[in-house]
Motif scaffolding. Structure first.
Motif, PDB file in Angstrom:
ATOM      1  N   GLU A 111       0.531  -1.057  -0.311  1.00 37.25           N
ATOM      2  CA  GLU A 111       0.119   0.130   0.223  1.00 37.25           C
ATOM      3  C   GLU A 111       1.164   1.205  -0.405  1.00 37.25           C
ATOM      4  OE1 GLU A 111      -2.854  -0.535   3.580  1.00 37.25           O
ATOM      5  OE2 GLU A 111      -2.731  -2.465   2.628  1.00 37.25           O
ATOM      6  N   ILE A 112       2.146   1.332   0.739  1.00 38.29           N
ATOM      7  CA  ILE A 112       2.723   2.585   0.756  1.00 38.29           C
ATOM      8  C   ILE A 112       3.504   2.308  -1.245  1.00 38.29           C
ATOM      9  CG2 ILE A 112       5.167   3.320   1.683  1.00 38.29           C
ATOM     10  CD1 ILE A 112       4.334   2.109   4.078  1.00 38.29           C
ATOM     11  N   GLN A 114       2.003   1.514  -3.478  1.00 37.92           N
ATOM     12  CA  GLN A 114       0.785   2.276  -4.769  1.00 37.92           C
ATOM     13  C   GLN A 114       1.147   3.343  -4.400  1.00 37.92           C
ATOM     14  OE1 GLN A 114      -0.167   0.533  -6.465  1.00 37.92           O
ATOM     15  NE2 GLN A 114      -1.818   1.964  -7.492  1.00 37.92           N
ATOM     16  N   GLN A 115       1.237   4.054  -3.059  1.00 41.75           N
ATOM     17  CA  GLN A 115       0.921   5.544  -2.485  1.00 41.75           C
ATOM     18  C   GLN A 115       1.689   6.115  -2.928  1.00 41.75           C
ATOM     19  OE1 GLN A 115       0.446   4.906   2.210  1.00 41.75           O
ATOM     20  NE2 GLN A 115      -0.012   7.376   1.658  1.00 41.75           N
ATOM     21  N   LEU A 116       3.218   5.707  -3.059  1.00 41.23           N
ATOM     22  CA  LEU A 116       4.232   6.332  -3.905  1.00 41.23           C
ATOM     23  C   LEU A 116       4.010   6.564  -5.381  1.00 41.23           C
ATOM     24  CD1 LEU A 116       7.139   5.153  -1.404  1.00 41.23           C
ATOM     25  CD2 LEU A 116       6.977   7.431  -1.598  1.00 41.23           C
ATOM     26  N   GLN A 118       1.208   6.724  -6.910  1.00 39.56           N
ATOM     27  CA  GLN A 118       0.553   7.756  -7.419  1.00 39.56           C
ATOM     28  C   GLN A 118       1.044   8.819  -7.418  1.00 39.56           C
ATOM     29  OE1 GLN A 118      -2.260   6.605  -8.701  1.00 39.56           O
ATOM     30  NE2 GLN A 118      -2.040   4.372  -8.606  1.00 39.56           N
ATOM     31  N   MET A 119       1.666   9.550  -6.292  1.00 40.01           N
ATOM     32  CA  MET A 119       2.736  10.559  -5.823  1.00 40.01           C
ATOM     33  C   MET A 119       2.782  11.185  -6.792  1.00 40.01           C
ATOM     34  SD  MET A 119       3.757  11.700  -2.962  1.00 40.01           S
ATOM     35  CE  MET A 119       3.231  11.952  -1.136  1.00 40.01           C
ATOM     36  N   GLN A 122       1.139  11.962  -9.843  1.00 39.24           N
ATOM     37  CA  GLN A 122      -0.308  12.933 -10.364  1.00 39.24           C
ATOM     38  C   GLN A 122       0.866  13.901 -10.381  1.00 39.24           C
ATOM     39  OE1 GLN A 122      -1.076  12.113  -5.979  1.00 39.24           O
ATOM     40  NE2 GLN A 122      -3.053  10.240  -6.928  1.00 39.24           N
ATOM     41  N   ASN A 132       9.254   8.252   0.481  1.00 38.70           N
ATOM     42  CA  ASN A 132       9.151   7.878   2.109  1.00 38.70           C
ATOM     43  C   ASN A 132      10.657   8.339   2.799  1.00 38.70           C
ATOM     44  OD1 ASN A 132       9.913   5.198   1.737  1.00 38.70           O
ATOM     45  ND2 ASN A 132       8.528   4.281   3.024  1.00 38.70           N
ATOM     46  N   LEU A 185       6.446  11.100   0.603  1.00 41.53           N
ATOM     47  CA  LEU A 185       5.550  10.788   1.437  1.00 41.53           C
ATOM     48  C   LEU A 185       5.451  10.357   3.076  1.00 41.53           C
ATOM     49  CD1 LEU A 185       3.232   9.286   1.262  1.00 41.53           C
ATOM     50  CD2 LEU A 185       3.613   7.276   0.902  1.00 41.53           C
ATOM     51  N   ASN A 187       4.199  10.042   6.627  1.00 43.50           N
ATOM     52  CA  ASN A 187       3.088   9.817   7.867  1.00 43.50           C
ATOM     53  C   ASN A 187       3.316  10.785   9.110  1.00 43.50           C
ATOM     54  OD1 ASN A 187       1.577   7.283   8.719  1.00 43.50           O
ATOM     55  ND2 ASN A 187       2.460   7.380  10.459  1.00 43.50           N
TER      56      ASN A 187
END
Length: 246
Positions: A111-112, A114-116, A118-119, A122, A132, A185, A187
């Motif tokens: 999930e982390i 995937q977030q990276l 997407q960032m 974008q 991160n 990213l 937290n």
């Protein structure tokens, strides 16, 4: 017509390790550390390919054969110029976007990652660098991932003259924020004191306990936080391990 970018995770791996030789093939609840890393990355929906990038040294023949036996893509290149190894792997796979992972992180969280990704997407910027870790680490060490584009990698490959930086792939990028655009990213709670990478026997003892508790690899990083809250003595296993400096 816009085509989806080719997003390639490159897993940096070798058998040589000064503090724990052959560590990536050590067992975690019935599967090797490298298998655990690969399985977790296979859960990242945005990845097009996952490649193991190892060295062309004889000591990594076993690792290359191991990868082939598991039907994993494997590229072999320079032992010390890891930046070149990444660049050649990216060229070979026609990568548009590169996700850098190290093979000694068997708790890497899909999930982390995937977030990276997407960032990065974008940002819509060919010179973006997303991690991160830089400039601020708030996640446990061992959840590290970096995402950057082919343009940024090629620029670093061409212009980085520092052999020590090239061994760690990305320092040229994140040490030149005027040229590359850094995205971090972060937290909401800082958990950076946790050490979940495997570089020493003490690290391995901790990660082994976590995997033996679950008996599988489907847990996430917040599950591990909760587990360690219940077993504070486990965290003490590797609390005195110092990270090797870059």
């Amino acid at each position: 017509m816009n085509t989806a970018p080719n997003i390639v995770a490159i897993v940096q791996a070798r058998m040589g390790s000064t503090r724990l030789p052959g560590k990536i093939l050590l067992d975690l609840a019935g599967r090797s550390i490298l298998e655990r890393v690969m399985a977790r990355l296979q859960e990242v929906a945005s990845l097009t390919q996952i490649v193991v990038a190892t060295t062309s040294e004889r000591q990594d023949d076993q690792l290359a054969e191991y990868c082939q036996a598991h039907n994993w893509l494997v590229f072999r290149g320079s032992e010390n110029d890891v930046l070149d190894r990444f660049y050649q792997t990216a060229r070979l796979t026609l990568a548009d976007v590169i996700v850098r992972i190290t093979s000694d992180c068997p708790l890497i969280d899909p999930e982390i990652v995937q977030q990276l990704v997407q960032m990065y997407l974008q940002a819509n910027d060919p010179l973006a660098y997303v991690s991160n870790v830089v400039p601020r680490r708030t996640y446990p060490r061992g959840l590290d991932a970096e995402v950057f584009g082919r343009n940024a990698l090629e620029a670093a490959w061409q212009d980085d003259q520092n052999a020590a930086w090239r061994e760690h792939v990305t320092p040229f990028i994140y040490r030149n924020p005027d040229r590359f655009h850094l995205h971090n990213l972060v937290n909401e709670v800082d958990y950076s004191t946790h050490r979940w990478t495997v570089d020493t026997p003490e690290d391995y003892a901790l990660i082994k306990k976590i995997y033996e508790h679950y008996g599988h690899g489907r847990f996430r990083w917040r599950d591990v936080l909760a587990l360690l809250d219940q077993h504070p003595s486990w965290t003490a296993l590797n609390v005195n391990v110092t990270q090797k400096s870059h």
